[in-house]
Write a protein that holds these residues in place. Structure first.
Motif, short mmCIF file in Angstrom:
data_model
loop_
_atom_site.label_atom_id
_atom_site.label_comp_id
_atom_site.label_asym_id
_atom_site.label_seq_id
_atom_site.Cartn_x
_atom_site.Cartn_y
_atom_site.Cartn_z
N LEU B 95 -76.20 -3.30 -102.36
CA LEU B 95 -76.50 -3.59 -100.96
C LEU B 95 -76.92 -2.32 -100.26
CD1 LEU B 95 -73.25 -5.64 -100.23
CD2 LEU B 95 -75.53 -6.61 -100.58
N GLN B 97 -76.46 -0.87 -96.51
CA GLN B 97 -75.81 -1.11 -95.21
C GLN B 97 -76.57 -0.36 -94.12
OE1 GLN B 97 -71.67 0.02 -94.86
NE2 GLN B 97 -71.83 -0.12 -92.64
N LEU B 102 -75.96 -5.95 -93.73
CA LEU B 102 -75.96 -5.72 -95.18
C LEU B 102 -77.19 -6.41 -95.77
CD1 LEU B 102 -72.20 -6.38 -96.06
CD2 LEU B 102 -73.35 -4.16 -95.85
N LEU B 103 -78.04 -5.60 -96.43
CA LEU B 103 -79.26 -6.14 -97.03
C LEU B 103 -79.13 -6.04 -98.55
CD1 LEU B 103 -81.84 -4.29 -94.74
CD2 LEU B 103 -80.95 -6.62 -94.51
N PRO B 104 -79.65 -7.04 -99.28
CA PRO B 104 -79.52 -6.98 -100.74
C PRO B 104 -80.55 -6.01 -101.32
CG PRO B 104 -80.73 -8.94 -100.09
CD PRO B 104 -80.35 -8.24 -98.81
#
Lengths: 332, 136
Positions: B95, B97, B102-104
């Protein structure tokens, strides 16, 4: 369409609560963890107050009767969409026929949570009653037919379909962003209330210094706590008067009760304190059998804490909207 | 974009300790590198966040944004894709942050996770290689 597959009878439809109805003797209701509900809604681009399903008993399963964007917040329940594990505090697109399963909540370090929120695009489509979609269990109105959800119930989302709000991202849970503990025990800030001065000095000191166990006689109406018995210097006799969620009453046995979201709007026990509004979500997530501590706070502390909570939500909303716009741009 | 603007932005950039500035708009992309050399601008091929070939035929998943790289979710004890995991294209490997967001970090292709280029919890810039994948 969302079909409830589980037989557990305690899941309810909740929004942020029926605020302003105490004047008619109608309790507040609403999510026990309003921050998780608001966060799930902003992940979907919903109004923060949109209705969602609050799940306090696990396992819990639903089947989707149409494609639908959903967000899961609150307790980390090792959720699965069919066989695919989902991350906590995450927005995903469910397809028609898929089954969402929530397992028993997992602890994360010192943070243990007990309630999960299943938010849906547009919110759960139930009629607003007295300005809210929350289930008012005592009065048997609001939410879905004024009662907890049952196996076979079918709910509708106000904005079914997918591809509108974006998915596959999440939020850092506020329990990690804004932790509050005392000696490793989850803590809540408390304002001394009207009858605080009636309690012996030893009892007041014990209230702040002791750990309080959340007993099995705890639910959406109130949490009965177990710890050192609290003694009034003189017996306190009172008429019933208005109370709100967060009020800590002390019945004659000396074991306090914290009024929660389904509390009745009046009561006659003396009030030792009030859990501040900005920390009610922390208590709402504390599982039965766990222990909590109380921190003495001032009016200004309580306002600052509320400000911090609103700032966290505003910042999260800004970042989610920025991300969504950026993705829409790069996709076009 | 108006060239005068680029000069102005470059002058601003030179006065900061920012190493790289990237601006994206409809149909344009401007990348300015601040190496203390001042003007003029250096033209160079644009490296973006798409998978980069690494030695040995492996590929890396790169940061699509500035952020803090997390190999595991903050609520979890195990990594999203521990070293040795076989993943499919698009599967989250970690991830990023960005504040509360939170982005994959998605696998650019199917493969086996062979290593981390940066440790869990490291602040990274756009395009930084984060996770190594050996194609199947």
């Amino acid at each position: 369409m969302i079909e409830i597959l589980s037989a557990s009878a305690l899941a309810t439809v909740q929004d942020l609560g029926r605020v302003g109805a105490l004047q008619w003797g109608v309790g507040t209701s609403g999510a026990m963890d309003p921050l998780a509900l608001a966060a799930g809604n902003l992940l979907l681009g919903n109004d923060a107050n949109a209705a969602a399903i609050e799940v306090p008993v696990f396992p819990f399963q639903v089947r989707f009767g149409a494609d639908l964007a959903i967000a899961l917040t609150g307790a980390d329940c090792a959720a699965r969409l069919d066989d695919v594990p989902l991350l906590p505090w995450w927005v995903v697109e469910a397809r028609v026929g898929q089954v969402l399963s929530l397992g028993v909540p997992r602890a994360a370090g010192h943070w243990r949570a007990s309630r999960a929120y299943l938010c849906v695009a547009g919110g759960v489509d139930v009629p607003a009653v007295l300005g809210s979609r929350s289930t008012q269990l005592r009065g048997a109105f609001g939410g879905h037919e004024g009662r907890a959800l049952r196996q076979g119930d079918v709910l509708c989302a106000a904005a079914p379909g997918i591809g509108r709000c974006g998915s596959g991202f999440g939020l850092l849970p506020p329990a990690l962003a804004m932790p509050l503990q005392l000696d490793g025990v989850p803590a809540m800030r408390v304002l001394p209330a009207a009858e605080y001065g009636h309690y012996t000095e030893a009892s007041r000191a014990a209230f702040w210094a002791g750990e309080w166990k959340i007993t099995a006689q705890s639910d959406r109406y109130g949490y009965r706590l177990a710890g050192a018995a609290l003694e009034a210097a003189n017996p306190v006799e009172m008429r019933s008067h208005g109370i709100v969620p967060g009020v800590i009453q002390v019945p004659p046995g000396g074991q306090p009760i914290v009024q929660m979201r389904d509390a009745q709007p009046s009561g006659g026990y003396p009030k030792l304190g009030t859990v501040i509004e900005a920390d009610l979500w922390r208590l709402g997530q504390a599982p039965i059998g766990s222990r909590v501590r109380f921190i003495e706070a001032t009016w200004d502390d309580a306002l600052d804490a509320r400000e911090q909570m609103h700032a966290w939500l505003a910042d999260a909303r800004r970042l989610v909207e920025l991300h969504r716009r950026q993705r829409a741009r790069s996709a076009s | 974009m108006n060239p005068d603007r680029i000069e102005t932005i470059s002058a601003w950039l030179a006065a900061t300790d920012i190493g790289l500035l990237e601006l994206r708009g409809p149909g344009t992309r401007l990348r300015l590198r601040n190496d203390g050399g001042g003007l003029p601008l250096r033209g160079e091929p644009i490296a973006d966040a798409s998978p980069a070939a690494a030695p040995g035929g492996s590929v890396t998943a790169n940061a699509a944004s500035v952020g803090v790289f997390l190999h595991r979710h903050p609520l979890r004890e195990t990594a999203l894709a521990p070293i040795g995991t076989r993943v499919v294209a698009g599967q989250p490997l970690g991830l990023l942050q960005v504040g509360a967001l939170l982005l994959p970090l998605c696998a650019p292709r199917a493969g086996t996770v062979t290593g981390l280029r940066v440790a869990h919890g490291t602040a990274v810039g756009y395009g930084t290689p984060l996770v190594e994948l050996a194609p199947l």
